[in-house]
Scaffold this active site. Structure first.
Site, PDB file in Angstrom:
ATOM      1  N   GLY A  50       0.766  -1.242   0.000  1.00 16.19           N
ATOM      2  CA  GLY A  50       0.000   0.000   0.000  1.00 16.19           C
ATOM      3  C   GLY A  50       0.796   1.291   0.000  1.00 16.19           C
ATOM      4  O   GLY A  50       0.223   2.369   0.152  1.00 16.19           O
ATOM      5  N   TRP A  52       2.275   2.976  -2.412  1.00 22.62           N
ATOM      6  CA  TRP A  52       1.938   3.931  -3.481  1.00 22.62           C
ATOM      7  C   TRP A  52       0.590   4.585  -3.174  1.00 22.62           C
ATOM      8  O   TRP A  52       0.415   5.779  -3.391  1.00 22.62           O
ATOM      9  CB  TRP A  52       1.894   3.238  -4.855  1.00 22.62           C
ATOM     10  CG  TRP A  52       3.248   3.067  -5.479  1.00 22.62           C
ATOM     11  CD1 TRP A  52       4.441   2.977  -4.827  1.00 22.62           C
ATOM     12  CD2 TRP A  52       3.553   2.986  -6.877  1.00 22.62           C
ATOM     13  NE1 TRP A  52       5.466   2.828  -5.739  1.00 22.62           N
ATOM     14  CE2 TRP A  52       4.953   2.828  -6.996  1.00 22.62           C
ATOM     15  CE3 TRP A  52       2.782   2.995  -8.035  1.00 22.62           C
ATOM     16  CZ2 TRP A  52       5.588   2.714  -8.232  1.00 22.62           C
ATOM     17  CZ3 TRP A  52       3.408   2.883  -9.271  1.00 22.62           C
ATOM     18  CH2 TRP A  52       4.802   2.742  -9.363  1.00 22.62           C
ATOM     19  N   ASP A  70      -5.488  -5.414  -5.677  1.00 27.58           N
ATOM     20  CA  ASP A  70      -4.373  -6.374  -5.586  1.00 27.58           C
ATOM     21  C   ASP A  70      -4.928  -7.780  -5.349  1.00 27.58           C
ATOM     22  O   ASP A  70      -6.004  -7.949  -4.781  1.00 27.58           O
ATOM     23  CB  ASP A  70      -3.411  -6.007  -4.447  1.00 27.58           C
ATOM     24  CG  ASP A  70      -2.026  -6.608  -4.645  1.00 27.58           C
ATOM     25  OD1 ASP A  70      -1.089  -5.855  -4.999  1.00 27.58           O
ATOM     26  OD2 ASP A  70      -1.866  -7.846  -4.464  1.00 27.58           O
ATOM     27  N   ASP A 111       2.051  -1.078 -10.443  1.00 28.98           N
ATOM     28  CA  ASP A 111       3.344  -1.590  -9.960  1.00 28.98           C
ATOM     29  C   ASP A 111       3.268  -3.113  -9.832  1.00 28.98           C
ATOM     30  O   ASP A 111       3.984  -3.703  -9.037  1.00 28.98           O
ATOM     31  CB  ASP A 111       3.646  -0.919  -8.610  1.00 28.98           C
ATOM     32  CG  ASP A 111       5.095  -1.052  -8.169  1.00 28.98           C
ATOM     33  OD1 ASP A 111       5.975  -1.211  -9.032  1.00 28.98           O
ATOM     34  OD2 ASP A 111       5.338  -0.991  -6.943  1.00 28.98           O
ATOM     35  N   LYS A 151       5.194  -0.264 -14.135  1.00 26.87           N
ATOM     36  CA  LYS A 151       6.457  -0.992 -13.989  1.00 26.87           C
ATOM     37  C   LYS A 151       6.595  -1.965 -15.161  1.00 26.87           C
ATOM     38  O   LYS A 151       5.659  -2.696 -15.472  1.00 26.87           O
ATOM     39  CB  LYS A 151       6.429  -1.791 -12.680  1.00 26.87           C
ATOM     40  CG  LYS A 151       7.771  -2.405 -12.348  1.00 26.87           C
ATOM     41  CD  LYS A 151       7.757  -3.712 -11.589  1.00 26.87           C
ATOM     42  CE  LYS A 151       7.008  -3.826 -10.321  1.00 26.87           C
ATOM     43  NZ  LYS A 151       7.784  -3.430  -9.156  1.00 26.87           N
TER      44      LYS A 151
HETATM   45  C1  LIG Z   1       5.837  -4.720  -6.001  1.00 29.34           C
HETATM   46  S1  LIG Z   1       4.285  -5.107  -5.301  1.00 29.34           S
HETATM   47  C2  LIG Z   1       3.461  -3.544  -5.293  1.00 29.34           C
HETATM   48  C3  LIG Z   1       3.952  -2.599  -4.234  1.00 29.34           C
HETATM   49  C4  LIG Z   1       3.063  -1.381  -4.086  1.00 29.34           C
HETATM   50  N1  LIG Z   1       3.172  -0.499  -5.248  1.00 29.34           N
HETATM   51  C5  LIG Z   1       3.407  -0.586  -2.873  1.00 29.34           C
HETATM   52  O1  LIG Z   1       3.929   0.511  -3.024  1.00 29.34           O
HETATM   53  O2  LIG Z   1       3.126  -1.057  -1.757  1.00 29.34           O
HETATM   54  C6  LIG Z   1       3.489  -5.956  -6.606  1.00 29.34           C
HETATM   55  C7  LIG Z   1       2.064  -6.375  -6.309  1.00 29.34           C
HETATM   56  O3  LIG Z   1       1.448  -6.850  -7.521  1.00 29.34           O
HETATM   57  C8  LIG Z   1       0.454  -7.752  -7.119  1.00 29.34           C
HETATM   58  N2  LIG Z   1      -0.018  -8.554  -8.258  1.00 29.34           N
HETATM   59  C9  LIG Z   1       0.692  -9.444  -8.997  1.00 29.34           C
HETATM   60  N3  LIG Z   1      -0.079 -10.023  -9.908  1.00 29.34           N
HETATM   61  C10 LIG Z   1      -1.316  -9.478  -9.776  1.00 29.34           C
HETATM   62  C11 LIG Z   1      -2.554  -9.702 -10.425  1.00 29.34           C
HETATM   63  N4  LIG Z   1      -2.685 -10.593 -11.413  1.00 29.34           N
HETATM   64  N5  LIG Z   1      -3.639  -8.983 -10.031  1.00 29.34           N
HETATM   65  C12 LIG Z   1      -3.518  -8.101  -9.010  1.00 29.34           C
HETATM   66  N6  LIG Z   1      -2.371  -7.845  -8.347  1.00 29.34           N
HETATM   67  C13 LIG Z   1      -1.278  -8.544  -8.714  1.00 29.34           C
HETATM   68  C14 LIG Z   1       1.141  -8.583  -6.045  1.00 29.34           C
HETATM   69  O4  LIG Z   1       0.194  -9.256  -5.234  1.00 29.34           O
HETATM   70  C15 LIG Z   1       1.931  -7.517  -5.295  1.00 29.34           C
HETATM   71  O5  LIG Z   1       1.267  -7.079  -4.146  1.00 29.34           O
END
Ligand SMILES: C[S@@+](CC[C@H](N)C(=O)[O-])C[C@H]1O[C@@H](n2cnc3c(N)ncnc32)[C@H](O)[C@@H]1O
Length: 198
Positions: A50, A52, A70, A111, A151
């Site tokens: 969370g 961002w 997410d 992201d 990203k």
């Molecule tokens: C690098 S983290 C994001 C960090 C976030 N921007 C933050 O600042 O806290 C990547 C996120 O992408 C989510 N994710 C990956 N594949 C996904 C999907 N198919 N649908 C939704 N979320 C997904 C993961 O669960 C993970 O929480």
């Protein structure tokens, strides 16, 4: 793990109350590009834990709207509506679209990072697919003039994503914020000035 504990951004995030060091990527990009303005509607794809959404909520100053999504649960953040689900699933996309109630979005931040299988071609293909879905969503829902920050992992599919983004945005730029580790192939693409017709 040790690298993570010693990381300056991890310490800073703990001190400053952000849930992840990723906060400093969005902070650096937004300080430069001024994406987030009070009154905006923002969609945060791949939002957990969370950080961002925290940064976006601070910069909206209580005016505007954030919808975060997410696969994993996210602890509540004031001013942020959250949907837990897989962005690849039509039903989840429809849930997000229903919350928007036909009103368009100023900014999409994405992201998302898929689980790593260790097979690099598979991981790259999975990541590219998520980016393309986020781009399709942006083309459909952004207001003319809106922006999309995503990203992307440099590798196969990267050039095509840039080409596709150029179709829809007046400007496409690459950002590699300091908090993004040098050895990571991740970069951020910023599409701005969304065209009226895509
Ligand atoms: C690098 S983290 C994001 C960090 C976030 N921007 C933050 O600042 O806290 C990547 C996120 O992408 C989510 N994710 C990956 N594949 C996904 C999907 N198919 N649908 C939704 N979320 C997904 C993961 O669960 C993970 O929480």
């Amino acid at each position: 793990m040790q690298e993570h504990v010693n990381d300056e951004y991890v310490k800073r995030a703990q001190r400053e109350g952000y849930r992840a060091r990723a906060a400093y990527k969005l902070i650096e990009i937004d300080d430069k590009d001024h994406l987030i303005k009070p009154g905006m509607t923002i969609v945060d794809l791949g939002s957990t834990p969370g950080s961002w959404s925290q940064v976006a909520a601070q910069r909206l100053k209580g005016q505007g709207r954030i919808i975060a999504l997410d696969l994993l649960e996210m602890q509540p953040i004031p001013g942020v509506q959250f949907i837990q689900g897989d962005f690849r699933e039509q039903a989840v996309l429809e849930q997000l679209e229903a919350l928007l109630e036909n009103s368009r979005v100023d900014l999409v931040i994405a992201d998302m990072a898929p689980n790593i299988s260790g097979i690099s071609d598979v991981d790259q293909a999975n990541a590219t697919y998520l980016t393309e879905l986020a781009l399709d969503f942006s083309f459909k829902w952004l207001k003319p003039g809106g922006s999309f920050l995503v990203k992307v992992f440099v590798g196969s599919g990267f050039d095509e994503i840039v080409r596709n983004m150029r179709q829809g945005f007046g400007k496409v730029a690459t950002r590699k914020p300091k908090a993004s580790r040098d050895r990571s192939s991740e970069v951020y693409l910023l599409g701005s000035d969304m065209r009226k017709e895509v």
